[in-house]
Design a protein around this motif. Sequence first.
Motif, PDB file in Angstrom:
ATOM      1  N   GLN A  19      41.042  37.268  38.804  1.00  0.00           N
ATOM      2  CA  GLN A  19      42.174  37.040  37.912  1.00  0.00           C
ATOM      3  C   GLN A  19      42.339  38.187  36.919  1.00  0.00           C
ATOM      4  O   GLN A  19      43.463  38.563  36.573  1.00  0.00           O
ATOM      5  N   THR A  20      41.225  38.741  36.454  1.00  0.00           N
ATOM      6  CA  THR A  20      41.298  39.867  35.524  1.00  0.00           C
ATOM      7  C   THR A  20      41.998  41.060  36.174  1.00  0.00           C
ATOM      8  O   THR A  20      42.899  41.681  35.584  1.00  0.00           O
ATOM      9  N   GLN A  23      45.754  40.143  36.715  1.00  0.00           N
ATOM     10  CA  GLN A  23      46.532  40.145  35.475  1.00  0.00           C
ATOM     11  C   GLN A  23      46.716  41.554  34.932  1.00  0.00           C
ATOM     12  O   GLN A  23      47.773  41.885  34.381  1.00  0.00           O
ATOM     13  N   THR A  26      49.468  42.903  36.830  1.00  0.00           N
ATOM     14  CA  THR A  26      50.720  42.260  36.427  1.00  0.00           C
ATOM     15  C   THR A  26      51.301  42.904  35.180  1.00  0.00           C
ATOM     16  O   THR A  26      52.508  43.197  35.111  1.00  0.00           O
ATOM     17  N   TYR A  27      50.463  43.138  34.173  1.00  0.00           N
ATOM     18  CA  TYR A  27      50.978  43.683  32.913  1.00  0.00           C
ATOM     19  C   TYR A  27      51.320  45.163  33.005  1.00  0.00           C
ATOM     20  O   TYR A  27      52.202  45.635  32.279  1.00  0.00           O
ATOM     21  N   THR A 118      53.903  34.557  43.603  1.00  0.00           N
ATOM     22  CA  THR A 118      53.297  34.163  42.333  1.00  0.00           C
ATOM     23  C   THR A 118      53.383  32.657  42.113  1.00  0.00           C
ATOM     24  O   THR A 118      52.453  32.042  41.584  1.00  0.00           O
ATOM     25  N   ASP A 122      50.022  30.618  41.425  1.00  0.00           N
ATOM     26  CA  ASP A 122      49.806  29.964  40.136  1.00  0.00           C
ATOM     27  C   ASP A 122      49.599  28.461  40.270  1.00  0.00           C
ATOM     28  O   ASP A 122      48.728  27.881  39.615  1.00  0.00           O
ATOM     29  N   GLN A 146      42.013  32.910  30.076  1.00  0.00           N
ATOM     30  CA  GLN A 146      43.055  33.348  29.146  1.00  0.00           C
ATOM     31  C   GLN A 146      42.628  34.600  28.397  1.00  0.00           C
ATOM     32  O   GLN A 146      43.456  35.454  28.077  1.00  0.00           O
ATOM     33  N   LEU A 149      43.497  37.425  30.598  1.00  0.00           N
ATOM     34  CA  LEU A 149      44.943  37.640  30.584  1.00  0.00           C
ATOM     35  C   LEU A 149      45.347  38.393  29.318  1.00  0.00           C
ATOM     36  O   LEU A 149      46.154  39.327  29.358  1.00  0.00           O
ATOM     37  N   GLU A 153      46.939  41.992  28.737  1.00  0.00           N
ATOM     38  CA  GLU A 153      48.176  42.150  27.972  1.00  0.00           C
ATOM     39  C   GLU A 153      48.073  43.302  26.977  1.00  0.00           C
ATOM     40  O   GLU A 153      49.074  43.920  26.622  1.00  0.00           O
TER      41      GLU A 153
END
Length: 418
Positions: A19-20, A23, A26-27, A118, A122, A146, A149, A153
């Motif tokens: 996930q890291t 994400q 993604t950013y 996605t 998700d 989180q 995430l 970010e």
Amino acid sequence: MRRDSLWAHRDFRQLWAGQTAGQFGTYVGQTVLPLLAATTLEASPFQMGVLTAAGTAAFLLIGLPTGVLVDRIRRRPVMLTADFTRAALLFTVPLAAWTGALTLSQLIVVAFLVGVATVLFDVAYQSYLPSLVGRAQLMEGNTRLQSSLSAAEVIGPGVGGGLAQLTGAATAALTTAVGYLVSGLLLLRIQVRESRPVGHDGTRMGTQIKEGLGFVRGEKSLRAITVSTALSNLATTVLLSMQILFLTQDLGLTPGAVGAVLALSGVGGLVGAFTAGRCAQWIGSARAIWLTPLVISPAALLVPLAEPGRLTVLCVLGLALRAYGTTVFNVVNVSYRQAICPRRLLGRVNATVRFITWGAMPLGGLLGGALGGWIGVRATLWVSCSALALTSLPLLLSPLRTLREFPEVQEEEVASPA
């Protein structure tokens, strides 16, 4: 290290690392793809709104059927398919740019198809976590996920803006594709086998969709959370659709400076991830759901006050405070939903919530594009940030206002080793 800590849970670490990476990609993509559209392809405000809407339209189009699908089959294969599909799609962007064939239409189509994948990822991922770690460790698991995430970010936009300035936005899109590829490869390393889902009993998909909708509608607190989140996402996407144009045109920032502003803004989310658990303990897990957005959301009004030069800091501060509040809210409200929902309904309930909350985002993208072309970029930000300040009202009218902690739930069986 405590034995009962998720630090000692090998398979959770694989999920967390994947996930890291995903994400982070993604950013980077959320920075470089709009930059590519706004600078290289010279997109108008309305076209930027369409691009934003394309990335989230799938939640509105296939969100509910996805929940039924995820409740019928094992979740990890869905996540793997989604990750590898997103990687393949995003590899086409730099390839087309290098050959001089990239168009805004291709970018919109890629954004839409990545959005479809996605949705699948998700819904499956939020339904997979309780079976992997058990409900007693949901708050810890969601907090750690989180935190990654929020770190993405912070780091992703800075890396994306820097790469866009050094190598061009199209080449920088490679980072997004690699992030999804790494995420899929790490998911392959998870050894625990999921429990077999309850077999399909012949019930029609429409009936099963109604069951998920009925649970969300009937649970008053969950219904209020869903409505509030949908309104917040609508207003936020209006803001996001104009954000790059505001930073590059109104504030006169270079791609590298845009990445720096977004990275600094993301620090608020990182702080929120590390403090969400303590915040929930301090004021109460249920109370944190409504009190956090009530106090923090009005800070978004600082964003349209920003001007070129030193006053750019107002934009950073407004976005950072909004990111902090959103992160704390996400950790506690997702944990609440996972805790109160029966496992057999979890995929449908997650999909229902995503359908409503993320389904508002393509509408926000189109609305932002239309408003940007009609009243201007800065005026559109005033509209969206003013709306954000009011989105906690449904929570204040819900039973959550009388609770301090989540209700007690019975632990369910977790996944067993293969």
